[in-house]
Design an enzyme around this catalytic site. Structure first.
Site, short mmCIF file in Angstrom:
data_model
loop_
_atom_site.label_atom_id
_atom_site.label_comp_id
_atom_site.label_asym_id
_atom_site.label_seq_id
_atom_site.Cartn_x
_atom_site.Cartn_y
_atom_site.Cartn_z
CG ASP A 279 -2.22 0.80 0.90
OD1 ASP A 279 -2.17 1.65 -0.01
OD2 ASP A 279 -3.24 0.62 1.58
CD1 TRP A 280 1.16 7.01 0.09
CD2 TRP A 280 0.25 6.67 -1.93
NE1 TRP A 280 1.42 8.11 -0.67
CE2 TRP A 280 0.86 7.93 -1.93
CE3 TRP A 280 -0.39 6.24 -3.09
CZ2 TRP A 280 0.86 8.78 -3.03
CZ3 TRP A 280 -0.40 7.08 -4.19
CH2 TRP A 280 0.23 8.33 -4.16
#
Ligand code: BGC
Length: 731
Positions: A279-280
């Site tokens: 994820d980010w």
């Protein structure tokens, strides 16, 4: 069930977290590897520099002013978040001009549509209609593919039992069977539309402690496998080509670097041969988690756990090549990660198909067909929770309607969060749609009552006056879109700020009140449930949400959604879910039983619940007396529409394993089917459950289906009481 462990029937054996695969594990789906494709990848890999390989494992985040040279120099293999077809074409052209001409994978968060927005995923789950959800996802895919996207960072398949967690809006609710069916429907739909899916967030993110986003989760290994993992597996089997790791730590290990989850279960046990993306910037977050000391440590731990691509961070960029050169990350592992990315690019046709013409995109967006599907999906998602004295559908005798609540006229709050390229100008909110539907026959007065944040009562008097002059009040209240998304955990689940006071004020006029709730999560609307006449839970219904609400309120369509998550009476009841374990002291009037002293123990509305404008009766339940391992349990029941209007019912089948090696939930959804019935019509409905689905995991990860007695419940919600028992014979 009385039996020794020897009598336990192991149909499937799984891995305990991080344990080696047992030899007896039955084959999951085989790798669909095509030797031609692999040879093509070999040839490419042989020509790639270390920097180019690392580049394939990096995803850039798009923002205005994005430097396309990143694509031309081969230092990123994918990018997320662009929407403009001309920008996308520019980036792709640059990638094709790179030394090896490797095209770039272009992603976006197409969570519930690209330009045409469908209901938010929790609303889509409420349709209990996988076919409709597949069609909606196909439209989302078509629109995305038309602008040059290949990939959506969806579906989110995180189960959650906690409506405080704002991201429940993006997911399928609380049940693994419903979630698995929704996951598969979305993955298939996206693929049919021309884009690939990314199952997220792997795994356990929806169990964030205290409902606080990004918080740690503690999930027992058997619960992880029984509840949280099945929707991911269903998505993998439906053809998802990427999986996104979660932000949270699971039982102390950050999911981004969780070897047992990624390498063990996903890649080895399930034989997933797409790639895993972080994820980010979550590789960097390994440092915050106290799991990595510095950038190289973070990069190394992530890639060695099986993570292939880093989203929007610099750990791989700054450290991966050096880690490989120093021998701390084997070159073979790096090559395997690159192979997975290239394999997906080949499978998605990036090397072989021409890129779409940006000039042709506009004509493919927000088409009448996509709008019609969005409207149907919105209608199908709405859950009618209460309808006292059949106040709905609006009777022809109603001549004056007061519409209250500023959400009624807010396109953004109908569209919902994660709007991709959704445009407010496309959306007709409830107020406009009611006006259009009512025509000149009905006078509609709009008095919002308060501003969007509803912090003061300044408009209350006007709203009360409008209610007083009306035959019916339609109050559109709930959560503005920004209260229901990532980073929006809440500790209070009532109507925000002064909204309930507004509702109380208009209800005090004595006029019939219909409450339409726009929301991304189940809310504790306990006062409203007692006092207003009708409640239509509409979630964030998307671009066509307003017209769909008008369809339902005026009875042009009947509501048919069912709750995908339990609605609590009070935040103090959370976590509250239908498939809970029994307790030694079930709640009774006894002081020393499992209950609260200041609140009911039951939910405000249970999982699977939703009314129609008609009623349904169930009769003649047939369940075989005995089934054997390997069989499919075939259950049938007559369902009759006993009212005067046509309607759709979601026929639900729940199972309880009465005695097990471990206590089994009081009910578990195992099958459902949505059927449309004309007034007076009876249909015999068959629901099939493979006996292999009746098992559960032991603490060591083994899956067992135990012989003994089971109880089936069939009906229109998780509180169904019609039941019959059957025996599962020993093999
Ligand atoms: C979210 C993901 C999303 C990603 C890219 C993250 O903050 O958790 O679900 O796909 O951003 O926008």
């Amino acid at each position: 069930m009385r039996r020794g462990l020897a009598a336990v029937l192991s149909l499937l054996t799984g891995l305990a977290l991080a344990a080696p695969a047992p030899a007896s594990e039955p084959a999951p789906r085989p790798f669909a590897r095509d030797p031609g494709v692999e040879a093509r990848i070999d040839a490419l890999l042989a020509r790639m520099t270390l920097a180019e390989k690392v580049g394939q494992l990096r995803q850039g985040g798009y923002a205005v002013g994005f430097d396309v040279e990143q694509a031309r120099s081969g230092i990123i293999g994918s990018i997320t978040n662009p929407v403009d077809p001309y920008e996308i074409a520019k980036i792709q052209k640059a990638a094709r001009e790179s030394r090896l001409g490797i095209p770039i994978l272009i992603a976006n968060n197409v969570i519930h549509g690209f330009r045409t927005l469908f209901p938010v995923p929790l609303g889509l789950a409420a349709t209990f209609d996988p076919d409709l959800v597949e069609t909606a996802s196909e439209w989302a895919g078509r629109e995305s593919a038309a602008v040059g996207l290949h990939w959506t960072l969806a579906p989110m398949v995180d189960l959650s039992r906690d409506p405080r967690w704002g991201r429940v809006v993006e997911g399928p609710g609380e049940d693994p069977h419903l979630a698995g069916r929704m996951a598969a429907a979305q993955v298939r739909g996206f693929l049919k539309g021309g884009i690939m899916a990314s199952l997220k967030h792997y795994a356990g993110y929806g169990a964030a402690e205290a409902g606080r986003d990004y918080n740690s989760t503690e999930i027992a290994p058997n619960t992880l496998r029984d509840l949280y993992l099945p929707p991911f597996r269903a998505g993998v089997e439906a053809g998802a080509l990427s999986v996104m790791s979660a932000f949270n730590a699971l039982n102390g290990t950050p999911a981004t670097a969780h070897k047992g989850l990624i390498d063990g279960i996903l890649k080895t046990e399930w034989r997933f041969d797409g790639f895993v993306i972080s994820d980010w910037d979550s590789v960097w977050e390994l440092i915050n988690h106290g799991h990595a000391a510095d950038f190289p440590d973070a990069a190394r731990k992530a890639i060695l756990a099986g993570l292939d691509v880093e989203m929007a961070g610099d750990m791989f960029k700054t450290s991966l090549a050096a880690e490989v050169e120093a021998g701390r990350v084997p070159l073979a592992r790096l090559d395997e990660a690159v192979r997975r990315v290239l394999r997906v690019k080949v499978r998605m046709g990036l090397f072989d198909r021409p890129d779409p013409d940006p000039a042709a995109a506009a004509a493919k967006l927000f088409t009448p067909e996509a709008q019609a599907t969005a409207r149907a999906a919105a209608v199908g998602s709405m859950v009618l929770l209460k309808n006292r004295w059949d106040v709905l559908p609006i009777a022809p005798t109603v001549r004056r309607i007061a519409v209250v609540g500023s959400l009624a006229d807010s396109p953004a709050d109908h569209m919902g969060s994660w709007g991709a390229d959704g445009r407010q100008d496309d959306a007709v909110p409830t107020l406009g749609a009611l006006r259009a539907r009512a025509g000149s026959a009905v006078e509609i007065t709009y008095a919002p009552g308060c501003k969007p944040d509803c912090r003061t009562d300044e408009g209350f008097a006007e709203a009360v006056e409008a209610a007083r002059r009306a035959d019916l009040v339609v109050a559109v209240l709930g959560e503005p879109w920004w209260l229901t998304a990532e980073g929006t955990s809440r500790t209070r689940l009532g109507l925000p700020n002064r909204q309930q006071a507004l509702l109380e004020a208009v209800a005090a006029t004595g006029k019939p009140v219909v409450l339409v709730v726009l929301a991304g999560r189940p809310m504790a609307i306990t006062w409203a449930a007692e006092h207003v006449d009708a409640i239509l839970y509409a979630f964030s219904p998307g671009t066509m949400g307003g017209p769909a609400i008008a369809d339902v309120l005026f009875g042009d369509a009947a509501p048919s959604g069912k709750l995908p998550m339990t609605m609590p009476r009070a935040v103090g009841q959370i976590p509250l879910y239908y498939n809970h374990l029994p307790t030694g002291r079930p709640p009774t009037g006894d002081h020393y039983s499992s209950k609260y002293i200041d609140e009911e123990v039951t939910p405000l509305y249970p999982f699977g619940f939703g009314l129609s404008y008609t009623t349904f009766a169930y009769a003649d339940l047939k369940v075989p007396a005995t089934v054997r391992p390997g069989d499919t349990l075939q259950v049938s029941v007559d369902v009759t529409n006993t009212g005067r209007r046509a309607g759709s019912e979601v026929v639900q089948l729940y199972v309880r394993d009465l005695v097990g090696t471990k206590s089994r939930p009081v009910k578990e959804l195992k099958a459902f089917r949505k059927i449309a019935l004309a007034s007076g019509e009876t249909r015999r409905v068959r629901l099939d459950v493979p006996v292999a689905d009746l098992g559960f995991h032991l603490d060591d990860g083994r899956y067992v289906v135990e012989p003994g007695r089971f109880r089936i419940f069939v009906g229109g919600s998780s509180t169904a009481t019609m039941s019959a028992d059957f025996d599962l014979a020993a093999p």
